[in-house]
Design an enzyme around this catalytic site. Structure first.
Site, short mmCIF file in Angstrom:
data_model
loop_
_atom_site.label_atom_id
_atom_site.label_comp_id
_atom_site.label_asym_id
_atom_site.label_seq_id
_atom_site.Cartn_x
_atom_site.Cartn_y
_atom_site.Cartn_z
N GLU A 188 -10.10 2.28 -5.13
CA GLU A 188 -9.71 3.66 -4.83
C GLU A 188 -8.54 4.16 -5.68
O GLU A 188 -7.63 4.81 -5.16
CB GLU A 188 -9.38 3.78 -3.33
N HIS A 207 -3.12 2.87 -4.54
CA HIS A 207 -2.43 2.47 -3.30
C HIS A 207 -1.01 2.01 -3.60
O HIS A 207 -0.56 0.97 -3.13
CB HIS A 207 -3.23 1.38 -2.58
N ASP A 224 0.86 -1.19 0.00
CA ASP A 224 0.00 0.00 0.00
C ASP A 224 0.89 1.23 0.00
O ASP A 224 2.13 1.11 -0.07
CB ASP A 224 -0.97 -0.01 1.20
C1 ACM Z 1 -11.12 -0.69 0.73
O1 ACM Z 1 -11.54 -0.59 1.89
N1 ACM Z 1 -10.62 0.37 0.12
C2 ACM Z 1 -11.17 -1.94 0.00
#
Ligand code: ACM
Length: 539
Positions: A338, A275, A202
């Site tokens: 995201e 991420h 991440d």
């Molecule tokens: C997440 O909580 N962004 C998968």
């Protein structure tokens, strides 16, 4: 009535003891018939396994290893054809009828115990049930004296409702030791959970050694400091302490083997295209701006995502190649959530790529990216899993969807004929508060008390049978932005993960919160014996 039941009744009458208390197993088995009487495990109790079944032999040794510490008994182990099984033996036997890969039967009468299963996983789950039929102190790793190790006479037939019974652990936001992961696997196994998704990469840390690209961990595994308190609280303050760590490939092999012995599959998650800041910090050419970035030091969605150049796709496939060597899991998670498209919108290279590939927009570029990974994994006999954003711009052919923004994405994916794991933030985000935030330690937000978790139904009444068959199961999420220590991790995970285990295992018509809550009073004594720092139950 079986002869064993009569024998139990006779022994009971002879000893004129009170009737055995109800059994309190979590997750609740599909069928339990309790009869009078009990079997007492003592220093002469032996273990016998089906002759010629190597996995049963290994599980006999495992059973011995979990019963020895608290009792101090030896538990002589031998194959069934060499054992005297007339009395005082725990037998692990082959069940010839095809009850399902994870099914088992467990019978206790006053003469002994018999666990039978068609496959090794079932024997393992029968052993977990047996551990819960014994007094909770059996789970202690130190000798416990003066406990009568009695097991109620019982006849159990059991099998799981869902195949995917999972937990996600984010080891990127906070690195967790091998010891912490092993204890977590042990605790999951007691609850018949069979999947641990490790969120390995991440913005705030890259946690897996990749031989071809050493900077991913040399640089990407370390951040200079970490935000103090909630990231939304202004002014933002930092602790000034370097944080990090990573798993070597030898660590991963050790962990995978440890989990396999406990019938837990480790699903690796390598995040893309979002991420990605820790990876871009290590190799700036993977980004969109050419800028040298630090490993991120605060929380929240971040606009630094991988570029979609061919060289970056090949880089990530090289990474996946090493990941596939380490993890036997059929399912490989590529994140997909995201991914803010701002940098792709502003980047001439990304826009040229969209044109070159004949795509409509940035969502289709993300879809192209994920499809390349899907093809790559499928060619190698694996299956891609991604968060529900992978639906945007078109779903890759072989993809399984993990539905986190509620169940909407999961419903859409099942309708489109794709497999689904239900992991909705409404019911399975165990980084959310589980009580009044004024009285709880700092969490990310939300409100997810135990009873709300328990009431989650992964299959909607409106699903057709075919759609329902696409729901592989459920997963509880432990994102660790605000979970920095093993103690706090356990506090957030348990007992909510007990509720999730029951959603995953127990037939829907046997699930009832009041009954579950009552069994938890006994079950938390087991967590005490295992020194799990669970959150105390509300009255
Ligand atoms: C997440 O909580 N962004 C998968």
């Amino acid at each position: 009535m079986r002869p064993g039941h009569l024998l139990c009744a006779a022994v009971m009458a002879a000893l004129s003891q009170p009737a055995t208390a109800d059994v309190h197993i979590v997750p609740r088995p599909a069928s339990v018939e309790l009869s009078k009487g009990q079997f007492r495990v003592n220093e002469d109790t032996a273990i016998a396994f089906e002759s010629g079944w190597p996995e049963a032999k290994a599980l006999a040794a495992y059973l011995q290893s979990v019963l020895q510490p608290a009792t101090g008994f030896a538990f002589r182990v031998s194959p069934l054809d060499k054992a005297d099984v007339s009395a005082n033996t725990i037998v692990l036997a082959r069940l010839t009828q095809d009850a399902g890969a994870e099914a088992y039967e467990l019978q206790v009468d006053s003469g002994g115990i018999r666990i039978a299963a068609p496959q090794a996983a079932g024997l393992f789950y029968g052993i977990q049930t047996l551990r819960q039929l014994l007094p909770p102190a059996i789970l202690s790793d130190a000798l416990v004296e003066s406990v009568p190790w009695d097991v109620a006479c019982v006849n159990i037939e059991d099998r799981p409702r869902f195949a995917w019974r999972g937990m996600l652990l984010d080891v990127s936001r906070h690195f967790m030791s091998m010891e912490t992961l092993k204890k977590c696997i042990d605790t999951l196994a007691l609850h018949k959970m069979n999947s641990l998704q490790l969120h390995l990469t991440d913005d705030q840390g890259w946690r897996i050694e990749i031989k071809k690209y050493p900077k991913l961990t040399e640089v990407g595994a370390w951040r200079e400091e970490t935000v103090i308190g909630h990231a939304s609280k202004k002014p933002v303050k930092y602790d000034g302490k370097r944080h990090g760590g990573f798993y070597t490939q030898d660590d991963i092999r050790e962990l995978v083997a440890y989990a396999q012995e406990r019938f837990v599959n480790i699903v690796p998650e390598i995040e893309m295209p979002g991420h990605a800041q820790a990876a871009i910090a290590a190799y700036p050419e993977l980004g969109n701006t050419g800028e040298t970035l630090p490993v991120h030091t605060t929380w929240g969605v971040n606009e630094n995502i991988f570029n979609a150049e061919e060289s970056t796709i090949l880089f990530l496939q090289d990474v996946l190649e090493e990941v596939l060597d380490l993890f036997p899991s059929t399912y490989i998670h590529i994140g997909g959530d995201e991914a803010v498209k701002k940098q792709w919108k502003l980047s001439p290279a990304a826009q040229a790529r969209i044109k070159e590939l004949g795509l409509k927009d940035e969502n289709e570029l993300q879809s192209y990216f994920i499809r390349r990974m899907d093809t790559f994994l499928t060619e190698r006999g694996r299956r891609l899993v991604g968060w529900d954003e992978i639906l945007e711009g078109g779903l890759a052919k072989g993809a399984t969807v993990m539905s986190w923004r509620g169940v909407k994405g999961g419903v859409a994916a099942a309708r489109a004929g794709h497999d689904v794991v239900m992991a909705p933030n409404t019911h399975t985000y165990f980084d959310y508060y589980q009580g009044d935030p004024a009285l709880e330690p700092l969490a990310i937000g939300g409100n997810l008390p135990l009873d709300r978790v328990y009431r989650f139904r992964p299959i909607r009444s409106t699903f057709s049978e075919e759609e329902a068959a696409h729901i592989l199961g459920v997963q509880g999420q432990l994102w660790t932005e605000y979970i920095a220590t093993p103690d706090y991790l356990e506090y957030m995970a348990w007992p909510r993960m007990c509720a999730l285990a029951e959603i995953a295992w127990t037939p829907q018509d046997l699930r009832e919160y009041a009954d579950f809550r009552q069994r938890l009073d006994t079950h938390t004594q087991r967590l005490d014996a295992m020194k799990v720092n669970y959150r105390k139950l509300d009255d």
